[in-house]
Motif scaffolding. Sequence first.
Motif, PDB file in Angstrom:
ATOM      1  N   SER A  75      44.447  28.073  45.380  1.00  0.00           N
ATOM      2  CA  SER A  75      44.133  28.511  46.740  1.00  0.00           C
ATOM      3  C   SER A  75      44.068  30.027  46.802  1.00  0.00           C
ATOM      4  O   SER A  75      43.186  30.589  47.461  1.00  0.00           O
ATOM      5  CB  SER A  75      45.188  28.004  47.723  1.00  0.00           C
ATOM      6  OG  SER A  75      45.162  26.603  47.785  1.00  0.00           O
ATOM      7  N   GLY A  76      44.996  30.687  46.139  1.00  0.00           N
ATOM      8  CA  GLY A  76      44.993  32.150  46.115  1.00  0.00           C
ATOM      9  C   GLY A  76      43.739  32.688  45.455  1.00  0.00           C
ATOM     10  O   GLY A  76      43.152  33.675  45.919  1.00  0.00           O
ATOM     11  N   LEU A  77      43.304  32.054  44.382  1.00  0.00           N
ATOM     12  CA  LEU A  77      42.089  32.499  43.705  1.00  0.00           C
ATOM     13  C   LEU A  77      40.869  32.266  44.577  1.00  0.00           C
ATOM     14  O   LEU A  77      39.972  33.099  44.645  1.00  0.00           O
ATOM     15  CB  LEU A  77      41.925  31.776  42.371  1.00  0.00           C
ATOM     16  CG  LEU A  77      42.899  32.177  41.270  1.00  0.00           C
ATOM     17  CD1 LEU A  77      42.710  31.285  40.049  1.00  0.00           C
ATOM     18  CD2 LEU A  77      42.720  33.630  40.886  1.00  0.00           C
ATOM     19  N   ARG A  78      40.848  31.126  45.257  1.00  0.00           N
ATOM     20  CA  ARG A  78      39.709  30.849  46.146  1.00  0.00           C
ATOM     21  C   ARG A  78      39.667  31.870  47.291  1.00  0.00           C
ATOM     22  O   ARG A  78      38.615  32.337  47.660  1.00  0.00           O
ATOM     23  CB  ARG A  78      39.796  29.419  46.699  1.00  0.00           C
ATOM     24  CG  ARG A  78      39.380  28.365  45.700  1.00  0.00           C
ATOM     25  CD  ARG A  78      39.186  27.017  46.398  1.00  0.00           C
ATOM     26  NE  ARG A  78      40.445  26.439  46.843  1.00  0.00           N
ATOM     27  CZ  ARG A  78      41.168  25.553  46.156  1.00  0.00           C
ATOM     28  NH1 ARG A  78      40.745  25.155  44.974  1.00  0.00           N
ATOM     29  NH2 ARG A  78      42.280  25.076  46.638  1.00  0.00           N
ATOM     30  N   ARG A  80      40.779  34.950  47.178  1.00  0.00           N
ATOM     31  CA  ARG A  80      40.342  36.246  46.644  1.00  0.00           C
ATOM     32  C   ARG A  80      38.841  36.275  46.412  1.00  0.00           C
ATOM     33  O   ARG A  80      38.191  37.265  46.679  1.00  0.00           O
ATOM     34  CB  ARG A  80      41.067  36.560  45.333  1.00  0.00           C
ATOM     35  CG  ARG A  80      42.369  37.278  45.577  1.00  0.00           C
ATOM     36  CD  ARG A  80      42.808  37.949  44.341  1.00  0.00           C
ATOM     37  NE  ARG A  80      43.818  37.085  43.726  1.00  0.00           N
ATOM     38  CZ  ARG A  80      44.181  37.109  42.470  1.00  0.00           C
ATOM     39  NH1 ARG A  80      43.629  37.948  41.652  1.00  0.00           N
ATOM     40  NH2 ARG A  80      45.097  36.309  42.013  1.00  0.00           N
ATOM     41  N   SER A  81      38.275  35.176  45.914  1.00  0.00           N
ATOM     42  CA  SER A  81      36.836  35.169  45.654  1.00  0.00           C
ATOM     43  C   SER A  81      36.064  35.163  46.970  1.00  0.00           C
ATOM     44  O   SER A  81      34.984  35.726  47.053  1.00  0.00           O
ATOM     45  CB  SER A  81      36.432  33.981  44.776  1.00  0.00           C
ATOM     46  OG  SER A  81      36.761  32.762  45.398  1.00  0.00           O
ATOM     47  N   ALA A  82      36.621  34.582  48.038  1.00  0.00           N
ATOM     48  CA  ALA A  82      35.963  34.602  49.346  1.00  0.00           C
ATOM     49  C   ALA A  82      35.999  36.020  49.910  1.00  0.00           C
ATOM     50  O   ALA A  82      35.045  36.469  50.550  1.00  0.00           O
ATOM     51  CB  ALA A  82      36.639  33.633  50.296  1.00  0.00           C
ATOM     52  N   ASP A  83      37.109  36.747  49.673  1.00  0.00           N
ATOM     53  CA  ASP A  83      37.219  38.133  50.141  1.00  0.00           C
ATOM     54  C   ASP A  83      36.219  39.031  49.437  1.00  0.00           C
ATOM     55  O   ASP A  83      35.704  39.981  50.013  1.00  0.00           O
ATOM     56  CB  ASP A  83      38.636  38.676  49.895  1.00  0.00           C
ATOM     57  CG  ASP A  83      39.660  37.996  50.794  1.00  0.00           C
ATOM     58  OD1 ASP A  83      39.245  37.401  51.811  1.00  0.00           O
ATOM     59  OD2 ASP A  83      40.870  38.062  50.468  1.00  0.00           O
ATOM     60  N   ALA A  84      35.964  38.742  48.167  1.00  0.00           N
ATOM     61  CA  ALA A  84      35.066  39.583  47.364  1.00  0.00           C
ATOM     62  C   ALA A  84      33.610  39.378  47.759  1.00  0.00           C
ATOM     63  O   ALA A  84      32.776  40.240  47.544  1.00  0.00           O
ATOM     64  CB  ALA A  84      35.250  39.289  45.880  1.00  0.00           C
ATOM     65  N   ALA A  85      33.303  38.227  48.340  1.00  0.00           N
ATOM     66  CA  ALA A  85      31.900  37.913  48.677  1.00  0.00           C
ATOM     67  C   ALA A  85      31.451  38.567  49.919  1.00  0.00           C
ATOM     68  O   ALA A  85      31.538  39.484  50.447  1.00  0.00           O
ATOM     69  CB  ALA A  85      31.735  36.408  48.876  1.00  0.00           C
TER      70      ALA A  85
END
Length: 85
Positions: A75-78, A80-85
């Motif tokens: 969940s944390g990785l998901r 972070r990747s949503a924040d980067a997009a």
Amino acid sequence: MAQMNISIPEQLKGWAEARVAEGRYSSTSDYVRDLVRRDQEREERRKALLAAIDEGLASGVSDRDPFEYLEELRSGLRGRSADAA
């Protein structure tokens, strides 16, 4: 700078000289220095890894459910990747 003389088989000497001829290194001494530096860095990483393993073993067994913990990590990785997009 300290000086060191070594003896190596002709095949290894040829290998080192080929690296210099390719332009990857300015001299065979430069090549050997790079090899020693890389070995030193690898040993430092190995020691750090062993220290982390020892720390983990010394910390004992966790009461946490490993699957719940894995889902938290995912969940944390998901997030972070949503924040980067």
